[in-house]
Design a protein around this motif. Structure first.
Motif, PDB file in Angstrom:
ATOM      1  N   ASP A  58       0.697  -1.126  -0.043  1.00  0.00           N
ATOM      2  CA  ASP A  58       0.100  -0.199   0.021  1.00  0.00           C
ATOM      3  C   ASP A  58       0.820   1.279  -0.076  1.00  0.00           C
ATOM      4  O   ASP A  58       0.329   2.501  -0.651  1.00  0.00           O
ATOM      5  N   PHE A  59       1.657   1.229   0.834  1.00  0.00           N
ATOM      6  CA  PHE A  59       2.819   2.452   0.915  1.00  0.00           C
ATOM      7  C   PHE A  59       3.433   2.788  -0.636  1.00  0.00           C
ATOM      8  O   PHE A  59       4.259   3.641  -0.711  1.00  0.00           O
ATOM      9  N   THR A  60       3.554   1.540  -1.275  1.00  0.00           N
ATOM     10  CA  THR A  60       4.550   1.510  -2.460  1.00  0.00           C
ATOM     11  C   THR A  60       3.671   1.846  -3.851  1.00  0.00           C
ATOM     12  O   THR A  60       4.327   2.763  -4.783  1.00  0.00           O
ATOM     13  N   HIS A  61       2.581   1.242  -3.742  1.00  0.00           N
ATOM     14  CA  HIS A  61       2.098   1.292  -5.187  1.00  0.00           C
ATOM     15  C   HIS A  61       1.578   2.769  -5.836  1.00  0.00           C
ATOM     16  O   HIS A  61       1.956   3.074  -6.722  1.00  0.00           O
ATOM     17  N   GLY A  62       0.705   3.390  -4.857  1.00  0.00           N
ATOM     18  CA  GLY A  62       0.187   4.856  -5.412  1.00  0.00           C
ATOM     19  C   GLY A  62       1.385   5.781  -5.628  1.00  0.00           C
ATOM     20  O   GLY A  62       1.187   6.429  -6.815  1.00  0.00           O
ATOM     21  N   GLN A  63       2.322   5.745  -4.868  1.00  0.00           N
ATOM     22  CA  GLN A  63       3.446   6.494  -4.927  1.00  0.00           C
ATOM     23  C   GLN A  63       4.349   6.384  -6.184  1.00  0.00           C
ATOM     24  O   GLN A  63       4.902   7.068  -6.763  1.00  0.00           O
ATOM     25  N   SER A  64       4.474   4.963  -6.438  1.00  0.00           N
ATOM     26  CA  SER A  64       5.040   4.633  -7.712  1.00  0.00           C
ATOM     27  C   SER A  64       4.195   5.360  -8.845  1.00  0.00           C
ATOM     28  O   SER A  64       5.004   5.569  -9.820  1.00  0.00           O
ATOM     29  N   ASP A  65       2.982   4.886  -8.753  1.00  0.00           N
ATOM     30  CA  ASP A  65       2.397   5.432  -9.859  1.00  0.00           C
ATOM     31  C   ASP A  65       2.567   6.946 -10.169  1.00  0.00           C
ATOM     32  O   ASP A  65       2.763   7.379 -10.903  1.00  0.00           O
ATOM     33  N   ALA A  66       2.337   7.597  -8.953  1.00  0.00           N
ATOM     34  CA  ALA A  66       2.817   9.263  -9.020  1.00  0.00           C
ATOM     35  C   ALA A  66       4.187   9.288  -9.506  1.00  0.00           C
ATOM     36  O   ALA A  66       4.087  10.324 -10.431  1.00  0.00           O
ATOM     37  N   ILE A  67       5.102   8.851  -9.275  1.00  0.00           N
ATOM     38  CA  ILE A  67       6.494   8.969  -9.685  1.00  0.00           C
ATOM     39  C   ILE A  67       6.355   8.929 -11.015  1.00  0.00           C
ATOM     40  O   ILE A  67       7.141   9.682 -11.732  1.00  0.00           O
ATOM     41  N   GLU A  68       6.017   7.690 -11.667  1.00  0.00           N
ATOM     42  CA  GLU A  68       5.907   7.525 -13.082  1.00  0.00           C
ATOM     43  C   GLU A  68       4.854   8.175 -13.822  1.00  0.00           C
ATOM     44  O   GLU A  68       4.954   8.020 -15.087  1.00  0.00           O
ATOM     45  N   GLY A  69       4.239   9.126 -13.126  1.00  0.00           N
ATOM     46  CA  GLY A  69       2.935   9.832 -13.928  1.00  0.00           C
ATOM     47  C   GLY A  69       1.918   8.813 -14.681  1.00  0.00           C
ATOM     48  O   GLY A  69       1.487   9.182 -15.575  1.00  0.00           O
ATOM     49  N   VAL A  70       1.589   7.733 -13.937  1.00  0.00           N
ATOM     50  CA  VAL A  70       0.783   6.952 -14.310  1.00  0.00           C
ATOM     51  C   VAL A  70      -0.797   7.771 -14.099  1.00  0.00           C
ATOM     52  O   VAL A  70      -0.856   8.326 -13.158  1.00  0.00           O
ATOM     53  N   THR A  71      -1.707   7.612 -15.202  1.00  0.00           N
ATOM     54  CA  THR A  71      -2.756   8.366 -14.686  1.00  0.00           C
ATOM     55  C   THR A  71      -3.946   7.599 -14.414  1.00  0.00           C
ATOM     56  O   THR A  71      -4.815   8.056 -13.511  1.00  0.00           O
ATOM     57  N   HIS A  72      -3.776   6.354 -15.035  1.00  0.00           N
ATOM     58  CA  HIS A  72      -5.121   5.486 -14.579  1.00  0.00           C
ATOM     59  C   HIS A  72      -4.259   4.106 -14.124  1.00  0.00           C
ATOM     60  O   HIS A  72      -3.858   3.386 -14.719  1.00  0.00           O
ATOM     61  N   SER A  73      -4.483   3.834 -12.848  1.00  0.00           N
ATOM     62  CA  SER A  73      -3.948   2.862 -11.991  1.00  0.00           C
ATOM     63  C   SER A  73      -5.096   1.454 -11.910  1.00  0.00           C
ATOM     64  O   SER A  73      -5.717   1.870 -11.188  1.00  0.00           O
ATOM     65  N   ILE A  74      -5.146   0.640 -12.781  1.00  0.00           N
ATOM     66  CA  ILE A  74      -5.864  -0.199 -12.941  1.00  0.00           C
ATOM     67  C   ILE A  74      -5.718  -1.570 -12.095  1.00  0.00           C
ATOM     68  O   ILE A  74      -4.534  -2.108 -12.410  1.00  0.00           O
ATOM     69  N   LEU A 102      -1.480   9.774  -1.362  1.00  0.00           N
ATOM     70  CA  LEU A 102      -1.410  10.844  -2.400  1.00  0.00           C
ATOM     71  C   LEU A 102      -1.582  12.307  -2.029  1.00  0.00           C
ATOM     72  O   LEU A 102      -1.121  13.288  -2.237  1.00  0.00           O
ATOM     73  N   ASP A 103      -2.740  12.151  -0.846  1.00  0.00           N
ATOM     74  CA  ASP A 103      -3.231  13.525  -0.540  1.00  0.00           C
ATOM     75  C   ASP A 103      -2.022  13.947   0.795  1.00  0.00           C
ATOM     76  O   ASP A 103      -2.265  15.437   0.871  1.00  0.00           O
ATOM     77  N   ASN A 104      -1.638  13.381   1.102  1.00  0.00           N
ATOM     78  CA  ASN A 104      -0.355  13.618   2.371  1.00  0.00           C
ATOM     79  C   ASN A 104       0.735  13.538   2.344  1.00  0.00           C
ATOM     80  O   ASN A 104       1.604  13.837   3.019  1.00  0.00           O
ATOM     81  N   LEU A 105       1.087  13.323   0.860  1.00  0.00           N
ATOM     82  CA  LEU A 105       2.781  13.384   0.429  1.00  0.00           C
ATOM     83  C   LEU A 105       2.647  14.300  -0.758  1.00  0.00           C
ATOM     84  O   LEU A 105       2.002  14.479  -1.473  1.00  0.00           O
ATOM     85  N   PRO A 106       3.987  14.949  -0.732  1.00  0.00           N
ATOM     86  CA  PRO A 106       4.356  15.910  -1.839  1.00  0.00           C
ATOM     87  C   PRO A 106       4.491  15.067  -3.052  1.00  0.00           C
ATOM     88  O   PRO A 106       5.606  15.383  -3.666  1.00  0.00           O
ATOM     89  N   VAL A 107       3.464  14.309  -3.661  1.00  0.00           N
ATOM     90  CA  VAL A 107       3.923  13.585  -4.928  1.00  0.00           C
ATOM     91  C   VAL A 107       3.699  14.459  -6.057  1.00  0.00           C
ATOM     92  O   VAL A 107       2.823  15.498  -5.925  1.00  0.00           O
ATOM     93  N   PRO A 108       4.505  14.102  -7.243  1.00  0.00           N
ATOM     94  CA  PRO A 108       4.442  14.903  -8.447  1.00  0.00           C
ATOM     95  C   PRO A 108       3.291  14.839  -9.207  1.00  0.00           C
ATOM     96  O   PRO A 108       2.905  15.618 -10.214  1.00  0.00           O
ATOM     97  N   ALA A 109       2.135  13.920  -8.894  1.00  0.00           N
ATOM     98  CA  ALA A 109       1.021  13.672  -9.707  1.00  0.00           C
ATOM     99  C   ALA A 109      -0.127  13.013  -8.877  1.00  0.00           C
ATOM    100  O   ALA A 109       0.091  12.422  -8.001  1.00  0.00           O
ATOM    101  N   LYS A 110      -1.273  13.087  -9.324  1.00  0.00           N
ATOM    102  CA  LYS A 110      -2.466  12.314  -8.724  1.00  0.00           C
ATOM    103  C   LYS A 110      -3.034  11.305  -9.598  1.00  0.00           C
ATOM    104  O   LYS A 110      -3.898  11.544 -10.398  1.00  0.00           O
ATOM    105  N   PRO A 111      -2.364   9.945  -9.860  1.00  0.00           N
ATOM    106  CA  PRO A 111      -3.178   8.918 -10.477  1.00  0.00           C
ATOM    107  C   PRO A 111      -4.273   8.561  -9.631  1.00  0.00           C
ATOM    108  O   PRO A 111      -4.429   8.749  -8.608  1.00  0.00           O
ATOM    109  N   ARG A 112      -5.068   7.682 -10.516  1.00  0.00           N
ATOM    110  CA  ARG A 112      -6.356   7.264 -10.088  1.00  0.00           C
ATOM    111  C   ARG A 112      -6.412   5.911 -10.115  1.00  0.00           C
ATOM    112  O   ARG A 112      -6.235   5.172 -11.200  1.00  0.00           O
ATOM    113  N   GLN A 113      -6.858   5.187  -8.922  1.00  0.00           N
ATOM    114  CA  GLN A 113      -7.079   3.873  -8.831  1.00  0.00           C
ATOM    115  C   GLN A 113      -8.605   3.310  -9.583  1.00  0.00           C
ATOM    116  O   GLN A 113      -9.572   3.762  -9.082  1.00  0.00           O
ATOM    117  N   ILE A 114      -8.603   2.582 -10.421  1.00  0.00           N
ATOM    118  CA  ILE A 114      -9.797   1.909 -11.157  1.00  0.00           C
ATOM    119  C   ILE A 114      -9.720   0.456 -10.999  1.00  0.00           C
ATOM    120  O   ILE A 114      -8.961  -0.269 -11.344  1.00  0.00           O
TER     121      ILE A 114
END
Ligand code: ATP
Ligand code: MG
Ligand code: MG
Length: 551
Positions: free
Chosen positions: A210-226, A242-254
């Motif tokens: 959980d601590f890895t997945h979304g932030q990795s998506d954000a680092i890579e500029g993933v837009t849709h995390s399926i 994503l809301d509590n860290l200074p991440v460079p992007a806000k991917p969305r999980q679907i």
């Protein structure tokens, strides 16, 4: 055709683009390298890479490698080969969640400083107990209010390897009373004194999924995390990070529904057990639902992509997919594209008594009935032949239109023959048939009588000996792992593999590894990609001729 199948995610992205809300679409396929990919992963691959293709975006291949104890380089290599074989290309180089361990560590420190994470000294069992249940709220750990300084210091020492596994963890401070158990102070880091296939011995702590997945998506500029539906309950946590860290992007999980198929296990853990117990011949045994097993069985990449398109992508759990759909997908591909050949699985010698010893003629037969781009086959006819044991009966029932004493049958592409005599060995088994040829039947019907049956055959003098492996489902029941408490191995099909010493026509002599054929009247076969080297000939049955899928 792949690009045209709509699904709810594709429609959603389409709407985002229409509304001017979308930039470049970036997806990712994120396997954990703890086993080989299976047919369920193929669904995820086709979806993620398919969306990138359809919208002119990128799909990344990222190894979700946060659990070094179960991961191996060999799995990484196999996964890369499978994705490429399916015909997809990842954008840029292969990525690893472990590439981001330094950044994740810095973000963990950030959360501590913000009062949003703490080092907990409870044991794993205590943490589980304190976490509560669906009906009972969790209780705070006595270490929940530990100072940021102390937590920062302890985390640093955890990282340096000062503590044993299980002694401490880092947890987010979110809400121990949340109805969503994933938000009850989830674990961010665990101590693991394990060697990692990418980072070596650098780390003594590893981040959670959980601590890895979304932030990795954000680092890579993933837009849709399926991801599959099991992660629906994790989405609030994905977003919390994503809301509590200074991440460079806000991917969305679907989320979408995972593939479950009858007669098939789609769990790497269970498939690994089949391999480890020696029940199958490795991860790529042709009976395995792994991509590499399917490849070895004779599936084409196009047939697997076609199957994924046929089953579609939904948000609601679609129940069990019928494996007959998968068989249908490969059968229709091979029907159109596999050259034909004659191969006798269970040879029975036939001597044609009115054919001279040195007689030989060669028929030129189309490689495929509807494909003149395929080379013609040269099929020799001589005095001694093999036919299949199943095409002869000493005491046939009515309407047995094949060979029997005194009865006639047509040899495919050749003459009508009559069985005159059955020769037996000392054990009373049929050793050979003595037959005679009606030479006035080549390409025409015999005079004054009808011969209904046509059988396949090969010239004994030219026959190519080969091993043919007939595969069937590995399990006898539709859901071998339905009962969680029972052993799914009880449902193994003891006849999932049958081996024949077969005789093939000469066109099969130099079949390249992985070349595919229709053995006429028998089924579709593929030259084994490993065994068909050094002059050995081994063919795997991909699928039978009969289609049982009701459209
Ligand atoms: P397993 O339970 O077999 O180990 P997994 O989900 O843990 O599967 P991962 O390597 O994490 O395996 O999966 C990579 C991606 O493939 C994930 O996004 C996952 O959701 C997806 N996936 C895995 N199994 C299926 C399935 N049966 N149907 C569709 N997608 C799947
Ligand atoms: Mg997983
Ligand atoms: Mg798993």
């Amino acid at each position: 055709e792949n690009a045209s199948a709509p699904n709810f995610i594709r429609n959603q992205i389409h709407d985002e683009i229409e509304a001017g809300r979308a930039g470049k679409v970036v997806t990712r396929f994120p396997p954990e390298p703890n086993g080989f990919l299976h047919v369920g992963h193929a669904k995820s691959i086709c979806l993620n890479f398919g969306l990138a293709e359809q919208f002119g975006g990128d799909c990344h291949l990222r190894f979700d490698d946060t659990n070094p104890a179960k991961e191996e380089q060999a799995y990484i290599d196999a996964i890369k080969a499978d994705v490429s074989w399916l015909g997809f290309e990842w954008a840029g180089s292969v990525r690893y969640a472990s590439d981001y361990f330094d950044q994740l560590y810095a973000w963990a420190q950030h959360l501590i400083r913000e009062g949003k994470a703490y080092v907990d000294d409870l044991s794993p069992d205590e943490i589980r107990e304190y976490r509560g249940t669906l009906t009972e709220p969790g209780r705070p750990s006595p270490y929940r209010d530990r100072s940021a300084e102390e937590s920062l210091d302890l985390l640093e020492r955890m990282r340096a390897g000062e503590f044993n596994e299980g002694e401490r963890v880092l947890r987010a401070r979110i809400d121990m009373a949340s109805p969503n158990i994933n938000l009850r102070d989830p674990i961010l880091y665990r101590i693991r004194h394990a060697h990692h296939h990418q980072t070596g011995d650098k780390w003594k702590i590893y981040p959670s999924y959980d601590f890895t997945h979304g932030q990795s998506d954000a680092i890579e500029g993933v837009t849709h995390s399926i991801c599959t539906l099991e992660f629906e309950d994790h989405r609030p946590l994905y977003e919390w990070f994503l809301d509590n860290l200074p991440v460079p992007a806000k991917p969305r999980q679907i989320e979408f529904a995972r593939l479950n198929m009858n007669y098939t296990l789609t769990s790497k853990r269970k498939l690994k057990l089949l391999v480890d117990e020696g029940i199958v011949d490795g991860w790529d045994d042709p009976r395995m639902p792994t991509i590499s097993g399917m490849r070895r069985r004779g599936y084409t990449p196009a047939s697997i992509r076609k199957f994924c398109e046929m089953i579609g992508v939904t948000r609601a759990d679609g129940g069990l997919v019928d494996i007959a759909m998968l068989y249908h997908a490969i059968r229709s591909d091979l029907e159109d594209n596999a050259p034909r050949a004659m191969c006798v699985l269970k040879p029975l010698k036939v001597v044609l008594t009115n054919v001279a010893e040195d007689f030989e003629e060669v028929y030129e037969v189309p490689g495929h009935p509807a494909r003149d781009d395929m080379p013609v086959r040269r099929v020799p006819f001589t005095r001694e032949l093999y036919i299949d044991q199943d095409d002869f009966m000493e005491e046939p029932p009515k309407k047995f239109f094949r060979l029997a004493p005194g009865q006639e049958v047509r040899l495919r592409n050749s003459y009508v023959i009559r069985c005159d005599e059955v020769v037996k060995n000392s054990a009373g088994e049929i050793a050979e048939l003595r037959c005679s040829v009606d030479f006035d039947t080549l390409g025409k019907n015999p005079e004054g009588r009808k011969v209904k049956g046509v059988i396949h055959w090969v010239s004994a003098a030219h026959a190519v000996p080969m091993e043919v492996r007939l595969y069937d489902n590995l399990f006898l029941v539709e859901q071998p792992d339905k009962d969680k408490d029972a052993d799914f191995l009880e449902h193994l099909n003891p006849e999932s593999l049958q081996v024949c010493q077969a005789m093939g026509e000469p066109s099969l002599a130099d079949a390249a590894p992985e070349s595919r054929f229709q053995f006429e009247r028998v089924g579709y076969f593929c030259a084994d990609r490993h065994a068909c080297r050094d002059g050995k000939r081994v063919f795997n049955r991909t699928v039978g001729l009969k289609d049982s899928w009701a459209k």
